[in-house]
Design an enzyme around this catalytic site. Sequence first.
Site, PDB file in Angstrom:
ATOM      1  N   LYS A  95       9.307 -15.412 -13.700  1.00  6.56           N
ATOM      2  CA  LYS A  95       8.901 -14.333 -14.614  1.00  6.56           C
ATOM      3  C   LYS A  95       7.661 -14.743 -15.401  1.00  6.56           C
ATOM      4  CE  LYS A  95      10.601 -11.518 -13.390  1.00  6.56           C
ATOM      5  NZ  LYS A  95      11.744 -11.289 -12.531  1.00  6.56           N
ATOM      6  N   TRP A 136      -3.085  -2.643  -1.577  1.00  9.16           N
ATOM      7  CA  TRP A 136      -2.824  -4.035  -1.947  1.00  9.16           C
ATOM      8  C   TRP A 136      -3.486  -4.840  -0.837  1.00  9.16           C
ATOM      9  CZ3 TRP A 136      -0.321  -8.292   0.206  1.00  9.16           C
ATOM     10  CH2 TRP A 136      -0.040  -9.344  -0.672  1.00  9.16           C
ATOM     11  N   ASN A 145      -0.813   1.552   5.905  1.00 10.17           N
ATOM     12  CA  ASN A 145      -0.012   0.536   5.228  1.00 10.17           C
ATOM     13  C   ASN A 145       0.481  -0.415   6.307  1.00 10.17           C
ATOM     14  OD1 ASN A 145       1.836  -0.922   3.748  1.00 10.17           O
ATOM     15  ND2 ASN A 145       3.370   0.710   3.693  1.00 10.17           N
ATOM     16  N   GLY A 146       0.325  -1.724   6.097  1.00  7.73           N
ATOM     17  CA  GLY A 146       0.778  -2.689   7.101  1.00  7.73           C
ATOM     18  C   GLY A 146      -0.354  -3.605   7.511  1.00  7.73           C
ATOM     19  N   GLU A 174      14.290 -18.381 -11.957  1.00  4.21           N
ATOM     20  CA  GLU A 174      13.940 -16.998 -12.282  1.00  4.21           C
ATOM     21  C   GLU A 174      13.075 -16.935 -13.550  1.00  4.21           C
ATOM     22  OE1 GLU A 174      13.816 -14.311 -10.902  1.00  4.21           O
ATOM     23  OE2 GLU A 174      13.848 -12.753 -12.430  1.00  4.21           O
ATOM     24  N   GLU A 206       4.484 -14.876 -13.106  1.00  2.78           N
ATOM     25  CA  GLU A 206       4.071 -13.568 -12.614  1.00  2.78           C
ATOM     26  C   GLU A 206       3.442 -12.724 -13.720  1.00  2.78           C
ATOM     27  OE1 GLU A 206       7.924 -11.387 -11.763  1.00  2.78           O
ATOM     28  OE2 GLU A 206       6.668 -10.382 -10.312  1.00  2.78           O
ATOM     29  N   LYS A 230       4.886  -3.885  -6.509  1.00  2.00           N
ATOM     30  CA  LYS A 230       6.321  -3.772  -6.723  1.00  2.00           C
ATOM     31  C   LYS A 230       7.082  -3.883  -5.411  1.00  2.00           C
ATOM     32  CE  LYS A 230       9.988  -2.915  -9.180  1.00  2.00           C
ATOM     33  NZ  LYS A 230      10.507  -4.123  -9.854  1.00  2.00           N
ATOM     34  N   CYS A 289       0.837  -1.193   0.000  1.00  7.39           N
ATOM     35  CA  CYS A 289       0.000   0.000   0.000  1.00  7.39           C
ATOM     36  C   CYS A 289       0.874   1.246   0.000  1.00  7.39           C
ATOM     37  CB  CYS A 289      -0.946   0.079   1.195  1.00  7.39           C
ATOM     38  SG  CYS A 289      -1.971  -1.366   1.394  1.00  7.39           S
ATOM     39  N   ARG A 298       3.230   0.072  -5.313  1.00  8.22           N
ATOM     40  CA  ARG A 298       3.087  -0.554  -3.998  1.00  8.22           C
ATOM     41  C   ARG A 298       1.751  -1.292  -3.865  1.00  8.22           C
ATOM     42  NH1 ARG A 298       6.824   2.120  -0.429  1.00  8.22           N
ATOM     43  NH2 ARG A 298       5.794   1.067   1.272  1.00  8.22           N
ATOM     44  N   HIS A 301      13.750 -37.767 -10.457  1.00  8.90           N
ATOM     45  CA  HIS A 301      13.297 -38.078  -9.092  1.00  8.90           C
ATOM     46  C   HIS A 301      11.843 -37.681  -8.867  1.00  8.90           C
ATOM     47  CE1 HIS A 301      17.317 -39.273  -8.092  1.00  8.90           C
ATOM     48  NE2 HIS A 301      17.774 -38.141  -8.597  1.00  8.90           N
TER      49      HIS A 301
HETATM   50  O1  M6R Z   1      12.353  -5.133  -3.815  1.00 15.28           O
HETATM   51  P1  M6R Z   1      12.853  -6.531  -3.630  1.00 15.28           P
HETATM   52  O2  M6R Z   1      13.986  -6.862  -4.532  1.00 15.28           O
HETATM   53  O3  M6R Z   1      13.190  -6.840  -2.190  1.00 15.28           O
HETATM   54  O4  M6R Z   1      11.633  -7.460  -4.012  1.00 15.28           O
HETATM   55  C1  M6R Z   1      11.686  -8.831  -3.822  1.00 15.28           C
HETATM   56  C2  M6R Z   1      10.582  -9.541  -4.581  1.00 15.28           C
HETATM   57  O5  M6R Z   1       9.325  -9.123  -4.109  1.00 15.28           O
HETATM   58  C3  M6R Z   1      10.648  -9.276  -6.082  1.00 15.28           C
HETATM   59  O6  M6R Z   1      11.886  -9.618  -6.609  1.00 15.28           O
HETATM   60  C4  M6R Z   1       9.556 -10.065  -6.823  1.00 15.28           C
HETATM   61  O7  M6R Z   1       9.812 -11.427  -6.725  1.00 15.28           O
HETATM   62  C5  M6R Z   1       9.483  -9.596  -8.276  1.00 15.28           C
HETATM   63  N1  M6R Z   1       8.162  -9.141  -8.579  1.00 15.28           N
HETATM   64  C6  M6R Z   1       9.852 -10.642  -9.250  1.00 15.28           C
HETATM   65  O8  M6R Z   1       9.836 -10.151 -10.551  1.00 15.28           O
END
Ligand code: M6R
Length: 605
Positions: A482, A74, A98-99, A478, A485, A600, A2, A27, A501
């Site tokens: 990607k 959020w 926020n929190g 990774e 997400e 983000k 948030c 956020r 396995h």
């Molecule tokens: O700001 P940060 O690097 O600490 O964020 C960590 C993760 O939330 C962030 O990398 C998330 O996994 C991304 N959306 C992946 O693309």
Amino acid sequence: MCGIVGIASNKSVSANIVNSLKKLEYRGYDSAGLATLSNNLINEKKCSGRVEQLEKILFKAPAEGNLGIGHVRWATHGIPNEINAHPHSSEIVSVVHNGIIENSNNLKNQLEKKGLKFKSQTDTEVITLLLTEELKNKSPLDAVHETLKKLEGSFALGIIFKNFKDMIIGARRGSPLAVGYSTNENYLGSDSYALKSMTNKISYLDDGDICVLTKDNVEFYDFRKKKINKKVLLLSDDKNIAHKGDYKNFMSKEIFEQPIAIKNCINEYIDKSRDEINFYNFPIKPDSIDKIILVGCGTAYHSCLVAKYWFEEFTSLTVEADVASEFRYRNLKFNKNSLYLFVSQSGETADTAAALDLCKKNGVKTCSIVNVVESSIARNSDWVLPIHAGPEIGVASTKAFTGQMLLLYMLSLKIGNLRGDIERKYYQTKIINLKKLPDLLQNSLKTEDKIQLVAKDFLKSKGSMFLGRGFSFPIALEGALKLKELSYLHAEGYPAGEMKHGPLALIEDGLPVIVISPNDKYFQKTISNMQEVIARGGKILLITDSNDSVISENIRFKINLPHIEKSLSPFLTTIPLQLLAYHVALLKKCDIDKPRNLAKSVTVE
Ligand code: M6R
């Protein structure tokens, strides 16, 4: 997560609140709202969806007033609808939060027993109602102070009061909050980014702090309500902030910025004339380090996993990598000679920040690798190494990932060199090769045309697998992250050697399987694992810099990457995977910069 913004001014504030909220959408973006004070009334406007929606509402019914607070949400407690959107107001007070208030159920029961009625399903509304009660016989500052004592959990708050037309109160515990200063105007914001377009002078609240803002003045109090002073910091001037330029979205811009971001970072840390990496002020003498512990979340954690291989290759040290949400609750034995490294693009990720705090409480030295240098994690660390990638706006992390890897690569080499674990000549050859990286990244981006063709295969598939060994295993993780997400397709990253396995059972006719196999010591082994997948009907996309002709049989697509020294391969193999996720999402018409359910900066645990 948030985002919060507050403005006390001598002119109308709603347009500037909306502009700041747009910047804060990274956020959270499932609902938005604001409250202003005018004609001795709290004027609340809110909606589900984006700030754009709120703007439309305000266009039809403007919110007048020279004082206001705004919020992008959020969702944690309650679905993202208009009622649960912030602010949460009673007749006399309005709150953005926020929190997470962990004891909100208990507090709610107590308030309901007193006959108070809740409108929303949120934890935040307990704060509004507690304040409403306290304000019956207390000043705003005393009411806030008393209310905070009852709250458990984490919060950053912005509060306005019907009867105080020039006062915003802010408070923080666990979630970041900043104050900005200007002439006839002062601000409250979740971070400096929200305030940058209005001021370059800011102060940060520490845990337990309360601030009282009017248009002409800001006062700070600690958790005992004792008046305190705060340092005023000058923000750097990021002129290129948040412009997409000719790109369709931020993510594509950020993917294509990687060669220049990497070049900038190399220029920051490498003395090219001496082929030397400049890292100073190590919090522990490299000779005395006995272990490296790497901590991060999501993509940042994947950079830690890649770095584990580098530290093991260039140093004689034991290395561990952990996700912050696990690290913070494990029964750890802290050691003063271990170097604890925290990796975070935003520098605000709640789990990573908590893991860092845990280390500090246990008296060990901490180092953070961040993109946002003004962030909480950077400010709380003993040693900060910025990646200099420039603002990353797309929720999917791209250039920050390669920047994090670069920093960790240089750090592992430097520590190896200072400890005498690697020879000087070997160290300098690595640096000479590293300087070629920006050009090689540029060439890797040329794979985009072919990746566009490959992406079509994913539209019909139920899922996909990403396989790799060595450095390429975390890159497989990774790549899968990607794709999940951005395109909401199931994807799994796996060490290629582990397939037999269990996961081999998932392979069926036509399942896309992405095999990441640079020409390194694992090459033949990975190719054998690939053959096992082909034999079971898997449709292969091979990403490699090998020209071996044997491997082109029975492969649906092969992406050829430029040759690069083996330890640098993770940088190049990452590029086609980012492009793949991007193009699949584009074909599926997904929201590239703001994938569903995400944010983000993840400032809740
Ligand atoms: O700001 P940060 O690097 O600490 O964020 C960590 C993760 O939330 C962030 O990398 C998330 O996994 C991304 N959306 C992946 O693309």
